[in-house]
Write a protein that holds these residues in place. Structure first.
Motif, PDB file in Angstrom:
ATOM      1  N   CYS A 219      17.501  44.488  47.720  1.00  0.00           N
ATOM      2  CA  CYS A 219      18.690  45.095  48.337  1.00  0.00           C
ATOM      3  C   CYS A 219      19.090  44.292  49.566  1.00  0.00           C
ATOM      4  CB  CYS A 219      18.412  46.537  48.774  1.00  0.00           C
ATOM      5  SG  CYS A 219      17.890  47.651  47.452  1.00  0.00           S
ATOM      6  N   GLU A 220      20.358  44.418  49.929  1.00  0.00           N
ATOM      7  CA  GLU A 220      20.809  43.802  51.171  1.00  0.00           C
ATOM      8  C   GLU A 220      20.149  44.509  52.347  1.00  0.00           C
ATOM      9  OE1 GLU A 220      25.003  43.397  51.608  1.00  0.00           O
ATOM     10  OE2 GLU A 220      25.323  42.977  49.480  1.00  0.00           O
TER      11      GLU A 220
ATOM     12  N   ARG B 162      10.549  36.804  46.002  1.00  0.00           N
ATOM     13  CA  ARG B 162      11.668  36.651  45.080  1.00  0.00           C
ATOM     14  C   ARG B 162      12.955  37.174  45.725  1.00  0.00           C
ATOM     15  NH1 ARG B 162      11.647  36.608  39.479  1.00  0.00           N
ATOM     16  NH2 ARG B 162       9.687  35.467  39.716  1.00  0.00           N
ATOM     17  N   CYS B 163      12.865  38.306  46.406  1.00  0.00           N
ATOM     18  CA  CYS B 163      14.042  38.874  47.066  1.00  0.00           C
ATOM     19  C   CYS B 163      14.516  37.978  48.210  1.00  0.00           C
ATOM     20  CB  CYS B 163      13.733  40.282  47.582  1.00  0.00           C
ATOM     21  SG  CYS B 163      13.471  41.515  46.280  1.00  0.00           S
ATOM     22  N   ALA B 164      13.568  37.498  49.001  1.00  0.00           N
ATOM     23  CA  ALA B 164      13.935  36.633  50.123  1.00  0.00           C
ATOM     24  C   ALA B 164      14.640  35.374  49.637  1.00  0.00           C
ATOM     25  CB  ALA B 164      12.688  36.272  50.933  1.00  0.00           C
TER      26      ALA B 164
ATOM     27  N   THR C  12      21.413  38.742  53.385  1.00  0.00           N
ATOM     28  CA  THR C  12      19.949  38.680  53.387  1.00  0.00           C
ATOM     29  C   THR C  12      19.401  39.795  52.511  1.00  0.00           C
ATOM     30  OG1 THR C  12      19.915  37.805  55.640  1.00  0.00           O
ATOM     31  CG2 THR C  12      17.871  38.778  54.820  1.00  0.00           C
ATOM     32  N   TYR C  13      18.540  39.427  51.578  1.00  0.00           N
ATOM     33  CA  TYR C  13      17.946  40.391  50.664  1.00  0.00           C
ATOM     34  C   TYR C  13      16.475  40.617  51.005  1.00  0.00           C
ATOM     35  CZ  TYR C  13      21.983  40.213  47.528  1.00  0.00           C
ATOM     36  OH  TYR C  13      23.245  40.317  46.993  1.00  0.00           O
ATOM     37  N   GLU C  14      16.002  41.830  50.677  1.00  0.00           N
ATOM     38  CA  GLU C  14      14.587  42.150  50.835  1.00  0.00           C
ATOM     39  C   GLU C  14      14.189  43.185  49.790  1.00  0.00           C
ATOM     40  OE1 GLU C  14      14.121  43.714  54.758  1.00  0.00           O
ATOM     41  OE2 GLU C  14      15.236  45.561  54.347  1.00  0.00           O
ATOM     42  N   GLN C  15      12.885  43.258  49.509  1.00  0.00           N
ATOM     43  CA  GLN C  15      12.364  44.285  48.609  1.00  0.00           C
ATOM     44  C   GLN C  15      12.709  45.660  49.194  1.00  0.00           C
ATOM     45  OE1 GLN C  15      10.795  44.354  45.565  1.00  0.00           O
ATOM     46  NE2 GLN C  15      10.848  46.571  45.798  1.00  0.00           N
ATOM     47  N   CYS C  16      13.113  46.611  48.327  1.00  0.00           N
ATOM     48  CA  CYS C  16      13.622  47.870  48.855  1.00  0.00           C
ATOM     49  C   CYS C  16      13.216  49.058  47.993  1.00  0.00           C
ATOM     50  CB  CYS C  16      15.148  47.813  48.940  1.00  0.00           C
ATOM     51  SG  CYS C  16      15.963  47.644  47.330  1.00  0.00           S
ATOM     52  N   ASP C  17      13.554  50.254  48.489  1.00  0.00           N
ATOM     53  CA  ASP C  17      13.456  51.495  47.723  1.00  0.00           C
ATOM     54  C   ASP C  17      14.789  51.695  47.024  1.00  0.00           C
ATOM     55  OD1 ASP C  17      10.913  52.244  48.207  1.00  0.00           O
ATOM     56  OD2 ASP C  17      11.365  53.965  49.456  1.00  0.00           O
TER      57      ASP C  17
END
Length: 326
Positions: free
Chosen positions: A80-81, A117-119, A127-132
């Motif tokens: 997610c962003e 993978r998200c980064a 900017t993406y990161e692992q999310c809920d």
């Protein structure tokens, strides 16, 4: 075989944690090989468990929530962003939309690989990161998962993905001492958990346990007197605390093949499955028990086995087993 890894090669296989199916061409029809996970080598209880979910059915309700070991390749990424956790959920349609960058359909990875993978999806503007996540968009820019096998329920695939949420591993104890594994994840955005029955508080998947402390364990008869336990439907459901320790400090402590089989309870991979140089052995250890082959990692030896030492033993049924020193 694939060539050795180097930063310059372009083989996609080097960018994934595991490969499920391999196609081999060599004249005539192609041949497919499937990787089958090794049984009995992963721990049922582990630290830092993460919540994994499959998909959201609506009103922010996840269909299934479970615990997973972040070290294992058991779930996919959900990216997610940054700022996804600031969504206003007063409106049931304000969802957290994630995306994926899978390399093949059904790809699974460890939690740290999901974060990486998200980064890697990030750009100068996003900017993406692992999310809920709540729902998953098709893959950015096309690719292996740009047309996933969406379920008939909605627009997202029905396999598990990592979340940032935590998850507690508990144990359910019957009056006879048999136990079952219970998963207690943090609630989803609807406030529900929806744990699959096989690992819920209602589970009946019991198995025998090797109790220490003179075989004592919490029982419904004494009201589950242990401080970390509660009485539920005729069984004790208890919190757990993982403590890992070495079984044999040195080869001379083993005593006998029978003692090794009695004391060692955790399965291990065949040492030959690891990269060259990872394990040394079988070692010639003075005072070691007959019928027990010992393999150690770099820095360990016969007098300092370490928790990662692997024992190769032929059991009483004539089957060669590999057991970890923990």
């Amino acid at each position: 075989l694939l060539p050795s890894y180097s930063a310059g090669n372009s083989f996609a296989e080097f960018g994934v944690d595991t490969v499920m199916t391999v196609q081999v061409r060599g004249g005539g029809n192609p041949i497919f090989y499937e990787y089958v996970r090794q049984p009995c080598v992963e721990q049922a209880y582990y630290d830092n468990a993460k919540r994994i979910v499959d998909y959201t059915e609506g009103d922010h309700v996840n269909r299934r929530n479970m615990c997973a070991d972040p070290r294992q390749t058991v779930a996919a990424e959900a990216c997610c962003e940054v700022g996804w956790d600031q969504v206003n959920f007063s409106d049931q349609w304000n969802d957290i939309w994630g995306t994926t960058d899978c390399k093949y359909q059904g790809e699974r990875m460890s939690y740290s690989s999901a974060e990486a993978r998200c980064a890697a999806l990030s750009t100068d503007s996003v900017t993406y990161e692992q999310c809920d996540y709540m729902r998953i968009f098709p893959q950015i820019g096309g690719g292996a998962c740009s047309r996933e096998p969406w379920t008939q329920v909605d627009w997202w695939p029905a396999f598990f993905r990592w979340t940032t949420g935590g998850c507690d591993l508990k144990v359910k104890v019957k009056a006879d001492g048999e136990i079952a594994i219970v998963h207690d994840p943090v609630a989803d955005f609807s406030g529900t958990k929806n744990v699959p029955s096989r690992v819920s508080e209602d589970t009946i998947n019991f198995f025998k346990a090797a109790w220490t402390n003179n075989g004592e364990f919490p029982t419904p008869a004494d009201g589950c007197s242990a401080a970390a336990c509660v009485l539920t439907d005729g069984a004790c459901i208890c919190n757990t605390n993982l403590v890992e320790s070495t079984v044999f400090a040195s080869a001379s402590d083993i005593g006998s093949r029978a003692n090794a089989l009695s004391m060692l309870k955790v399965g291990a991979f065949n040492p030959s499955y690891f990269d060259d140089g990872t394990y040394t052995g079988p070692r010639s250890c003075s005072g070691s028990a007959g019928g027990v082959k010992i393999y150690t990692k770099s820095g360990n030896n016969c007098n300092n086995l370490g928790m990662d030492a692997i024992f190769e033993i032929v059991n009483d049924y004539g089957v060669t087993v590999y057991l970890k020193n923990m």
